[in-house]
Design an enzyme around this catalytic site. Structure first.
Site, mmCIF file in Angstrom:
data_model
loop_
_atom_site.group_PDB
_atom_site.id
_atom_site.type_symbol
_atom_site.label_atom_id
_atom_site.label_comp_id
_atom_site.label_asym_id
_atom_site.label_seq_id
_atom_site.Cartn_x
_atom_site.Cartn_y
_atom_site.Cartn_z
ATOM 1 N N ASN A 1 51.663 -40.073 -71.240
ATOM 2 C CA ASN A 1 51.238 -40.023 -69.832
ATOM 3 C C ASN A 1 50.633 -38.668 -69.437
ATOM 4 O O ASN A 1 50.485 -38.380 -68.242
ATOM 5 C CB ASN A 1 52.391 -40.393 -68.885
ATOM 6 C CG ASN A 1 53.532 -39.367 -68.910
ATOM 7 O OD1 ASN A 1 53.389 -38.247 -69.390
ATOM 8 N ND2 ASN A 1 54.686 -39.771 -68.386
ATOM 9 N N ASP A 2 50.289 -37.847 -70.422
ATOM 10 C CA ASP A 2 49.726 -36.530 -70.103
ATOM 11 C C ASP A 2 48.441 -36.645 -69.295
ATOM 12 O O ASP A 2 48.125 -35.766 -68.480
ATOM 13 C CB ASP A 2 49.441 -35.745 -71.388
ATOM 14 C CG ASP A 2 50.724 -35.270 -72.066
ATOM 15 O OD1 ASP A 2 51.811 -35.543 -71.516
ATOM 16 O OD2 ASP A 2 50.634 -34.646 -73.128
ATOM 17 N N ASP B 1 59.616 -27.459 -47.978
ATOM 18 C CA ASP B 1 58.661 -26.375 -48.199
ATOM 19 C C ASP B 1 58.135 -25.846 -46.867
ATOM 20 O O ASP B 1 57.939 -26.604 -45.915
ATOM 21 C CB ASP B 1 57.498 -26.924 -49.047
ATOM 22 C CG ASP B 1 56.497 -25.864 -49.428
ATOM 23 O OD1 ASP B 1 56.880 -24.924 -50.134
ATOM 24 O OD2 ASP B 1 55.323 -25.987 -49.020
ATOM 25 N N GLU C 1 62.730 -23.742 -46.479
ATOM 26 C CA GLU C 1 62.165 -22.468 -46.903
ATOM 27 C C GLU C 1 61.746 -21.689 -45.665
ATOM 28 O O GLU C 1 60.787 -22.037 -44.988
ATOM 29 C CB GLU C 1 60.960 -22.689 -47.817
ATOM 30 C CG GLU C 1 60.344 -21.371 -48.300
ATOM 31 C CD GLU C 1 59.020 -21.560 -49.016
ATOM 32 O OE1 GLU C 1 58.712 -20.735 -49.900
ATOM 33 O OE2 GLU C 1 58.282 -22.510 -48.684
ATOM 34 N N GLY D 1 51.808 -31.064 -69.170
ATOM 35 C CA GLY D 1 52.320 -32.328 -69.687
ATOM 36 C C GLY D 1 53.786 -32.603 -69.474
ATOM 37 O O GLY D 1 54.277 -33.666 -69.863
ATOM 38 N N ASP E 1 57.172 -33.871 -67.760
ATOM 39 C CA ASP E 1 57.287 -35.106 -66.987
ATOM 40 C C ASP E 1 58.748 -35.458 -66.715
ATOM 41 O O ASP E 1 59.670 -34.732 -67.105
ATOM 42 C CB ASP E 1 56.583 -36.258 -67.710
ATOM 43 C CG ASP E 1 57.005 -36.395 -69.180
ATOM 44 O OD1 ASP E 1 58.160 -36.055 -69.497
ATOM 45 O OD2 ASP E 1 56.170 -36.816 -70.003
ATOM 46 N N ASN F 1 58.028 -32.113 -72.048
ATOM 47 C CA ASN F 1 57.122 -33.255 -72.166
ATOM 48 C C ASN F 1 57.824 -34.359 -72.962
ATOM 49 O O ASN F 1 57.773 -34.402 -74.176
ATOM 50 C CB ASN F 1 55.822 -32.835 -72.865
ATOM 51 C CG ASN F 1 54.766 -33.913 -72.831
ATOM 52 O OD1 ASN F 1 55.036 -35.049 -72.463
ATOM 53 N ND2 ASN F 1 53.549 -33.568 -73.210
#
Length: 618
Positions: A142-143, A329, A358, A162, A164, A137
């Site tokens: 910006n949490d 993905d 994947e 949190g 980032d 974090n």
């Protein structure tokens, strides 16, 4: 007085026209584009209340190739030809009943020099996989953000913690010190699910970085900071599905934008149905068209508007964030013909761009089917154009063999040998992504209860076999986690990533003795790997494991590396005459982890549960 009235009138008129335009056009995607693309066709989505009631025109010299309207009047899909255009601002005019209603400006930017020929990741790299919310974090401010639902709650295992982009940037030196050269972050785009949004796979806006991670500019800054260190950035791209909170899902452009049965049906997860000649149609359809989970609507890539949207979005991110590669993905859950078109469109635009898909299967032939130019897929006249797939069978073997100390016909290191014996199935085995764990699997250190010797053997093999090695954040300092307790257990916070953490594994002074043991070994191994072309691009010769001792060589015309893995609980004396075809005229081998020089002409003693890596010398 008159001049004042005129001025006020003009201001009111400008305000009216501005807000009228804003009311008509609420979203434009892509938000801007680039001049000089190989594919000059550009599909622009204009979204706003009843916007389809308008006719659209472009300035002279900018051909509109097609205007597509759907049953939803809030969308206009306008396709223009950008061939030969210079960077500029394009002004589109929207008219109703031949009366101009409003105009919309659209920016065509210039590309970076040699953008099309950008280099990508390869087997010379080591990829570091991290989950941004759980890594560090760097900006606590910006949490939380009012634009998204889920707020930070570090006590919730599946909540937002949190981490980032700033936290990643602040610890690039750590990743570099480890020996990794490429960073793969799980998705960073907005995921506005009310809970469990930390993983990012339920995206609600694929053109915006989630504000809890930062901004689009922050993402570009991450890319720039990596490039300053001669490192690379890989984006985790999701073509198969979006989140239920995506703005388009809430107001579908057309009924067939997503797969409907009608409504929801879940995939059966049986990817074999996509090439099984005996599969029933309903089973094959449920695999590809069924939703991964109910909160992730399944995109219909076979719809031309959808496929173009996804292709342009991917290219937009490559250009705007200056990316070096993709990991895709759930690749094999997509419509197979359409995902091949998507992949080919990107690699046609960027010939050197690497994309790993994947394909989570337990059979090499089935995984090889999905790699570009597969002879297996060619039987069905199919080519995915996908450069790389993930080597899940290597992971499966690595999760078992180091507990199998007494070899049998099928147990022990023979499982690794057999995995590589099937390399003939792959068009390009050196471009496979190799790993022992990732963010969806049991942690390696949990399987083996933080047994350092077993970790060291696995990493030594990972660093020296063919392919692109991928590390999962935290294992290099001994992190574990029991997946049976939930995904949060295998996605724990990196110790030291938060200001309140008492243990900081990012620094030598902050690590425990155990963490330092794991890190020192990992760093020394992967820093060495950077220097040796034999393990990057060399050929492989391996020898049948005898008494649970596996020996193999990686070599070029200039360098030869010899690896011996003793998976026994006792030391072993290895006679080297059996390996004469690779040892040839070499007399000595410098063991890269200890620096000790060994004579390799006759016999080498290997300690219990130990891997030795030799650079051979004449």
């Amino acid at each position: 007085m008159l001049n004042t009235l005129k001025k006020n009138y003009l201001l009111l008129l400008i305000s009216f026209l501005f807000f009228a335009t804003q009311a008509q056009v609420q979203k434009i995607e892509p938000p801007y584009w680039y001049a000089g693309m190989k594919n000059s066709s550009l599909q622009i989505v204009f979204y706003g209340p009843n916007i389809a009631e308008n006719e659209v025109t472009a300035p002279t010299g900018i051909p509109i190739l097609e205007v597509s309207k759907t049953e939803n009047p809030n969308y206009l899909f306008v396709t223009i030809d950008t061939k030969g255009l210079l960077p500029q601002e394009i002004v589109f005019s929207f008219s109703k009943n031949k009366k101009k209603q409003f105009t919309q400006h659209y920016l065509l930017k210039g590309r970076r020099a040699n953008s099309a020929l950008r280099e990508s990741y390869s087997s010379a790299d080591v990829m570091y996989l991290l989950m941004p919310d759980r890594f560090a974090n760097g900006n606590p401010k910006n949490d939380n953000d009012k634009s998204v639902t889920e707020k930070a709650n570090r006590t919730a295992e599946n909540g937002r913690h949190g981490g980032d982009i700033e936290g990643i940037i602040q610890h690039l030196n750590y990743i570099q010190e480890l020996g990794a050269t490429t960073v793969w972050c799980t998705p960073l785009c907005v995921d506005n699910d009310p809970r469990g949004s930390y993983h990012g796979y339920g995206q609600s806006d694929v053109y915006q970085i989630d504000p809890r991670y930062g901004t689009n500019d922050d993402y570009l800054r991450l890319s720039n900071e990596l490039h300053k260190k001669d490192m690379k950035l890989v984006m985790d791209y999701v073509t198969n599905h979006w989140g239920a909170e995506h703005w388009m899902i809430k107001d579908l452009p057309t009924y067939n934008w997503i797969h409907q049965f009608p409504g929801y049906a879940q995939t059966n997860y049986r990817m074999t149905t996509q090439f099984d000649p005996n599969a029933s149609k309903i089973d094959a359809r449920l695999c590809a068209d069924g939703w991964f989970v109910q909160s992730m609507p399944d995109l219909n890539q076979s719809h031309p508007l959808v496929l173009t949207y996804l292709t342009q979005n991917a290219i937009w991110w490559i250009e705007s964030a200056n990316l070096d590669g993709f990991r895709v993905d759930t690749y094999s859950y997509n419509d197979k013909k359409s995902i091949a078109k998507w992949t080919k469109a990107i690699t046609d635009e960027y010939p050197n761009f690497n994309i790993v898909g994947e394909v989570w299967m337990q059979d090499q032939a089935q995984m090889a089917y999905w790699q570009k130019d597969s002879k297996i897929a060619a039987i069905q006249n199919y080519n995915s154009y996908l450069p790389s797939v993930m080597d899940f069978t290597f992971m499966d073997a690595a999760a078992k063999v180091f507990d199998e100390n007494e070899a049998s016909w099928n147990n022990g290191l023979i499982k690794l040998y057999e995995n590589f014996a099937n390399d003939f199935l792959y068009p390009n085995p050196n471009n496979l992504l190799t790993f022992v764990e990732n963010h969806d699997t049991e942690r390696f250190n949990e399987i083996y209860k933080k047994d350092f010797k077993k970790y060291a053997m696995a990493m030594s093999i990972l660093a020296t076999v063919r392919g692109i090695p991928q590390l999962y954040y935290g294992s290099e300092v001994g992190m574990a986690g029991d997946k049976s307790k939930g995904d949060g257990a295998i996605r724990q916070d990196f110790p030291g990533g938060w200001q309140t953490d008492t243990n900081n594994a990012f620094t030598q002074t902050g690590r425990t003795q155990e963490q330092q043991l794991f890190f020192d070994f990992s760093s020394k191994l992967f820093q060495w790997r950077k220097t040796n072309e034999a393990v990057h691009f060399g050929k492989t010769t391996h020898y049948l494991p005898i008494d649970n001792v596996y020996v193999y060589f990686r070599y070029t015309n200039k360098k030869t590396v010899m690896v011996i893995v003793n998976n026994n609980l006792l030391s072993k004396k290895i006679k080297t005459d059996r390996f004469h075809e690779n040892i040839l005229g070499f007399k000595n081998g410098k063991e890269i982890l200890t620096g000790t020089v060994f004579n390799v002409e006759n016999e080498i003693t290997v300690a219990p549960q130990t891997a030795m890596i030799f650079e051979l010398e004449k």
